[in-house]
Enzyme design. Structure first.
Site, PDB file in Angstrom:
ATOM      1  N   HIS A  29       0.363   4.388  -2.513  1.00 59.58           N
ATOM      2  CA  HIS A  29       0.090   5.755  -2.043  1.00 59.58           C
ATOM      3  C   HIS A  29       1.230   6.713  -2.369  1.00 59.58           C
ATOM      4  CE1 HIS A  29      -3.490   5.112   0.914  1.00 59.58           C
ATOM      5  NE2 HIS A  29      -3.577   4.331  -0.129  1.00 59.58           N
ATOM      6  N   HIS A  52      -6.344  -5.764  -2.532  1.00 52.17           N
ATOM      7  CA  HIS A  52      -7.120  -5.954  -1.295  1.00 52.17           C
ATOM      8  C   HIS A  52      -7.356  -7.430  -0.989  1.00 52.17           C
ATOM      9  CE1 HIS A  52      -8.854  -1.567  -1.182  1.00 52.17           C
ATOM     10  NE2 HIS A  52      -7.546  -1.635  -0.990  1.00 52.17           N
ATOM     11  N   ARG A  90       0.821  -1.219   0.000  1.00 51.54           N
ATOM     12  CA  ARG A  90       0.000   0.000   0.000  1.00 51.54           C
ATOM     13  C   ARG A  90       0.852   1.264   0.000  1.00 51.54           C
ATOM     14  NH1 ARG A  90      -3.825   2.474   4.500  1.00 51.54           N
ATOM     15  NH2 ARG A  90      -5.393   3.484   3.184  1.00 51.54           N
ATOM     16  N   ASN A 144      -3.976   8.698   4.398  1.00 51.14           N
ATOM     17  CA  ASN A 144      -2.773   8.147   5.038  1.00 51.14           C
ATOM     18  C   ASN A 144      -2.805   8.207   6.559  1.00 51.14           C
ATOM     19  OD1 ASN A 144      -1.670   7.697   2.495  1.00 51.14           O
ATOM     20  ND2 ASN A 144      -0.561   9.660   2.464  1.00 51.14           N
TER      21      ASN A 144
HETATM   22  C1  HEM Z   1      -9.378   1.221  -5.887  1.00 45.37           C
HETATM   23  C2  HEM Z   1      -9.264   2.186  -4.974  1.00 45.37           C
HETATM   24  C3  HEM Z   1      -8.783   1.931  -3.589  1.00 45.37           C
HETATM   25  C4  HEM Z   1      -9.376   2.360  -2.453  1.00 45.37           C
HETATM   26  C5  HEM Z   1     -10.646   3.210  -2.343  1.00 45.37           C
HETATM   27  C6  HEM Z   1      -8.600   1.861  -1.343  1.00 45.37           C
HETATM   28  C7  HEM Z   1      -8.881   2.103  -0.023  1.00 45.37           C
HETATM   29  C8  HEM Z   1      -8.284   1.445   1.037  1.00 45.37           C
HETATM   30  C9  HEM Z   1      -8.670   1.588   2.413  1.00 45.37           C
HETATM   31  C10 HEM Z   1      -9.781   2.505   2.917  1.00 45.37           C
HETATM   32  C11 HEM Z   1      -7.898   0.758   3.135  1.00 45.37           C
HETATM   33  C12 HEM Z   1      -7.969   0.543   4.646  1.00 45.37           C
HETATM   34  C13 HEM Z   1      -7.333   1.721   5.343  1.00 45.37           C
HETATM   35  C14 HEM Z   1      -7.625   1.698   6.832  1.00 45.37           C
HETATM   36  O1  HEM Z   1      -8.769   1.423   7.209  1.00 45.37           O
HETATM   37  O2  HEM Z   1      -6.685   1.993   7.606  1.00 45.37           O
HETATM   38  C15 HEM Z   1      -7.013   0.095   2.236  1.00 45.37           C
HETATM   39  C16 HEM Z   1      -6.066  -0.825   2.606  1.00 45.37           C
HETATM   40  C17 HEM Z   1      -5.200  -1.430   1.736  1.00 45.37           C
HETATM   41  N1  HEM Z   1      -5.071  -1.144   0.392  1.00 45.37           N
HETATM   42 FE1  HEM Z   1      -6.326  -0.036  -0.726  1.00 45.37          FE
HETATM   43  N2  HEM Z   1      -7.554   1.132  -1.827  1.00 45.37           N
HETATM   44  C18 HEM Z   1      -7.615   1.140  -3.193  1.00 45.37           C
HETATM   45  C19 HEM Z   1      -6.717   0.566  -4.072  1.00 45.37           C
HETATM   46  C20 HEM Z   1      -5.612  -0.140  -3.664  1.00 45.37           C
HETATM   47  C21 HEM Z   1      -4.565  -0.572  -4.556  1.00 45.37           C
HETATM   48  C22 HEM Z   1      -4.482  -0.255  -6.039  1.00 45.37           C
HETATM   49  C23 HEM Z   1      -3.681  -1.276  -3.794  1.00 45.37           C
HETATM   50  C24 HEM Z   1      -2.397  -1.953  -4.204  1.00 45.37           C
HETATM   51  C25 HEM Z   1      -2.181  -2.425  -5.398  1.00 45.37           C
HETATM   52  C26 HEM Z   1      -4.178  -1.286  -2.446  1.00 45.37           C
HETATM   53  C27 HEM Z   1      -3.609  -1.945  -1.398  1.00 45.37           C
HETATM   54  C28 HEM Z   1      -4.093  -1.940  -0.106  1.00 45.37           C
HETATM   55  C29 HEM Z   1      -3.591  -2.807   0.930  1.00 45.37           C
HETATM   56  C30 HEM Z   1      -2.555  -3.890   0.741  1.00 45.37           C
HETATM   57  C31 HEM Z   1      -4.281  -2.470   2.102  1.00 45.37           C
HETATM   58  C32 HEM Z   1      -4.078  -3.069   3.490  1.00 45.37           C
HETATM   59  C33 HEM Z   1      -2.935  -2.338   4.164  1.00 45.37           C
HETATM   60  C34 HEM Z   1      -2.601  -2.829   5.568  1.00 45.37           C
HETATM   61  O3  HEM Z   1      -3.129  -3.825   6.033  1.00 45.37           O
HETATM   62  O4  HEM Z   1      -1.757  -2.152   6.192  1.00 45.37           O
HETATM   63  N3  HEM Z   1      -5.338  -0.572  -2.405  1.00 45.37           N
HETATM   64  N4  HEM Z   1      -7.253   0.540   0.970  1.00 45.37           N
END
Ligand code: HEM
Ligand SMILES: *[C@@H]1O[C@H](CO)[C@@H](O)[C@H](O)[C@H]1NC(C)=O
Ligand SMILES: *[C@@H]1O[C@H](CO)[C@@H](O)[C@H](O)[C@H]1NC(C)=O
Length: 324
Positions: free
Chosen positions: A72, A199, A68, A100
């Site tokens: 970002h 995800h 992530r 973030n």
């Molecule tokens: C399509 C639009 C996307 C949205 C709206 C989005 C939104 C989010 C949100 C809200 C979270 C949880 C944050 C939290 O509650 O602290 C999250 C976690 C995450 N996102 Fe996305 N995301 C998107 C695309 C992506 C992409 C393109 C990737 C990587 C290729 C990605 C990888 C991750 C990962 C791996 C997590 C978990 C991180 C952790 O456990 O520390 N996301 N994302």
């Protein structure tokens, strides 16, 4: 130059000219290369890999966090490690931007890697490249596809909290907003779907999906009930739930199977399968893990190419948290 005019002169050679011209522009834009550190820091890739391996063995979720971080970073003025800069009394970075704040993590792991790289080859390997390699290594360690990471990015001396707030989509974003956000960065709708498969690992906070649990109908009933038990209607904002309810530490295509079963955790996840234009692609990835792996890897390479600083632009930070 005279060389080119000679070719232009003869219209039968126009195709030859166009070919040579496209070769030249390809060379001019191919600023990154996979062997960038092969003589300046031959152990760079193995140093990153073993540090990521240690971090992910300590906590599998760290693989998700590192993936992530790269996303970002790249979506905000390119892959330039701007996300790693700490706020100071005179500098506003991206860490406290909406997407973030109290959410992105993995900075200590990046610091550990940077310290090791500085002792192996001081001032050579950029923080932006660390993020790109750590993301790939994380995905591989959790069972996902591998890809060749292009290298040679340099580190920004600036950051933009406002660009971080506006370029990274929110979990409340609808399908047309997601398509626009990714299209703004040059991605097709198919690539949006493939990248959303990120995800398949990691966790989200209750505050990121509460509204979906309590207000939406396109959610599987037992999944909603069990997720509500950890995410009450008010309070417990920081309680975590897996983004992939079935296999949160394995990089597989279960994310797409969940979304087809109306078990997407975020509103934005379920938007990809809600009787809209992306339903068929979600369904395809849910039944074809190989095409997901291939498309995810290719889209990650493309993400890694977003506006890198190269040549003499930017710098190689000594400490990823601050400008030299
Ligand atoms: C399509 C639009 C996307 C949205 C709206 C989005 C939104 C989010 C949100 C809200 C979270 C949880 C944050 C939290 O509650 O602290 C999250 C976690 C995450 N996102 Fe996305 N995301 C998107 C695309 C992506 C992409 C393109 C990737 C990587 C290729 C990605 C990888 C991750 C990962 C791996 C997590 C978990 C991180 C952790 O456990 O520390 N996301 N994302
Ligand atoms: C999607 O969200 C945008 C911005 O919030 C809004 O203007 C638009 O009407 C929404 N589109 C649909 C189809 O709901
Ligand atoms: C899609 O449309 C069908 C038929 O109108 C409906 O039953 C279903 O709940 C809708 N939503 C999703 C996510 O498929």
């Amino acid at each position: 130059m005279a060389f080119f005019y000679y070719f232009l002169w003869s219209s039968s050679n126009l195709r030859t000219f166009l070919f040579l011209f496209s070769l030249l522009t390809a060379v001019a834009s191919a600023q990154l290369s996979s062997n960038f550190y092969s003589s300046s820091c031959p152990n760079a890739l193995s140093i990153v890999k073993s540090a990521v391996k240690t971090a992910v063995s300590n906590e599998a979720r760290m693989g998700a966090s590192l993936l992530r971080l790269h996303f970002h970073d790249c979506f905000v003025n390119g892959c330039d490690a701007s996300i790693l800069l700490d706020d100071t009394s005179t500098f506003t970075g991206e860490k406290n931007a909406g997407p973030n704040a109290n959410s992105v993590r993995g900075f200590d792991v990046v610091d550990t890697i940077k310290t090791q790289l500085e002792s192996a080859c001081a001032g050579v390997v950029s923080c932006a490249d660390i993020l790109a390699v750590a993301a790939r290594d994380s995905v591989v360690l959790l069972g996902g596809p591998s890809w060749t990471v292009q290298l040679g990015r340099r580190d920004a001396t600036t950051a933009s909290q406002s660009a971080a707030g506006s370029n990274i989509p929110a979990p409340t974003t609808n399908l047309s907003g997601l398509i626009t956000a990714f299209s703004n960065k040059g991605f097709t709708t198919k690539e949006l779907v493939a990248l959303s498969g990120g995800h398949t690992i990691g966790q989200a906070k209750c505050s990121s999906f509460r509204a979906r649990l309590y207000n939406e109908n396109n959610i599987e009933a037992s999944f909603a009930t069990s997720t509500k038990s950890k995410c009450p209607n008010s309070g417990s904002d920081n309680n975590l739930s897996p983004l992939d309810v079935t296999s949160p530490t394995t990089f597989d295509n279960a994310y797409f199977k969940n979304v087809v079963s109306l078990k997407g955790l975020l509103h934005s996840d379920q938007q990809l399968f809600n009787n809209g234009s992306t339903d068929s692609q979600v369904r395809a990835y849910s039944t074809n893990p190989t095409s997901f792996r291939t498309d995810f890897a290719n889209a990650m390479i493309k993400m890694g190419n977003l506006s890198p600083l190269t040549g003499t632009s930017g710098q190689i930070r000594t400490n990823c948290r601050k400008v030299n």
